[in-house]
Scaffold this motif. Sequence first.
Motif, PDB file in Angstrom:
ATOM      1  N   LEU A   6       5.342  -7.311  -3.458  1.00 24.70           N
ATOM      2  CA  LEU A   6       5.113  -5.867  -3.199  1.00 24.70           C
ATOM      3  C   LEU A   6       4.571  -6.019  -4.524  1.00 24.70           C
ATOM      4  O   LEU A   6       3.965  -4.707  -5.291  1.00 24.70           O
ATOM      5  N   LEU A   7       4.626  -6.701  -5.579  1.00 29.06           N
ATOM      6  CA  LEU A   7       3.895  -6.446  -7.044  1.00 29.06           C
ATOM      7  C   LEU A   7       2.447  -5.948  -6.741  1.00 29.06           C
ATOM      8  O   LEU A   7       1.907  -5.111  -7.308  1.00 29.06           O
ATOM      9  N   ALA A  10       1.991  -2.332  -5.804  1.00 26.89           N
ATOM     10  CA  ALA A  10       2.220  -1.260  -6.606  1.00 26.89           C
ATOM     11  C   ALA A  10       0.986  -1.678  -7.115  1.00 26.89           C
ATOM     12  O   ALA A  10       0.214  -0.516  -7.900  1.00 26.89           O
ATOM     13  N   THR A  30      -5.452   1.205  -2.301  1.00 24.02           N
ATOM     14  CA  THR A  30      -4.353   0.573  -0.953  1.00 24.02           C
ATOM     15  C   THR A  30      -4.257   0.320   0.222  1.00 24.02           C
ATOM     16  O   THR A  30      -3.709  -0.095   0.900  1.00 24.02           O
ATOM     17  N   VAL A 206       9.653   1.220   1.992  1.00 26.77           N
ATOM     18  CA  VAL A 206       9.808   0.783   0.184  1.00 26.77           C
ATOM     19  C   VAL A 206       8.316   0.474   0.067  1.00 26.77           C
ATOM     20  O   VAL A 206       7.755   0.553  -1.287  1.00 26.77           O
ATOM     21  N   LEU A 210       6.856   2.271  -3.601  1.00 31.28           N
ATOM     22  CA  LEU A 210       5.946   1.383  -4.638  1.00 31.28           C
ATOM     23  C   LEU A 210       4.137   1.482  -4.963  1.00 31.28           C
ATOM     24  O   LEU A 210       4.136   1.953  -6.359  1.00 31.28           O
ATOM     25  N   GLY A 214       3.665   3.212  -8.603  1.00 30.03           N
ATOM     26  CA  GLY A 214       2.441   2.843  -9.222  1.00 30.03           C
ATOM     27  C   GLY A 214       1.009   4.193  -9.479  1.00 30.03           C
ATOM     28  O   GLY A 214       0.440   4.136 -10.488  1.00 30.03           O
TER      29      GLY A 214
END
Length: 253
Positions: A6-7, A10, A30, A206, A210, A214
């Motif tokens: 998840l980090l 982001a 991305t 989700v 994120l 970001g």
Amino acid sequence: MTPLELLLVALAGVGAGFINTVAGSGTLITFPTLVALGVPPVVANVSNNVGLIPGSVAGAVGWRRELVGQRRRVLRLATASAVGAFLGAVLLLALPSSAFDLIVPGLIVVGLVLVAAGPAINRRVAKAHESPEDRPDAWWAWPATMGAGVYGGYFGAAQGIILVGFLGVALAEGVHRLNALKNVLSALVNSVAALVFVTVAHVDWVVAALIGGGSVAGAVLGATLGRRLSPALLRGVILLVGGTALVVFLVRS
């Protein structure tokens, strides 16, 4: 996804927001990240498009000073971007993923050539006018913007490169004002395509959230630093990012 994954999503959003604001092609950060983390390609593309909207809007707001005097142009070209984005989003959902594979590298090459040659071309065209302001926008700016919108609605990587390249020849403007215009049109393309995707496609909310958070942070940073870049350096950044996009697509194919 794990907390580390998840980090990573982001952080990819931060990078994409920054690059989209100063040049374009943030999707090249991305999209591969999401696919590498196991998100299905179409879901990754759709979720990425939705997630990049906040960053695109933030980037457009960050360059609003360079939009002064371009209101009528923005409104005119916005219609082209909206129509193109809708068509591109429909094509993504209706056609196989290989449909644009052959022309995407060609579009990027054309965009890069126009970015590099734009100043020289504009100087020659401007000789026919007493001042740059005397030169009207080229008639083909609208269909070229729509074409970039189709591509942006379908996938989006390097749509900023393509836009700046075409508009740099079609319009008598400096690279900073072109970049500001590009940010507005790109934000509109992402938004229109997202409306189509949210209605009929699966979005990983989700992931989208994120990337959205970001990308806003990256866009704010990009607007701050991008304005400080000289036109030549900014053009160099665009060429570098676009060249990387071309290599990625060629390797991918």
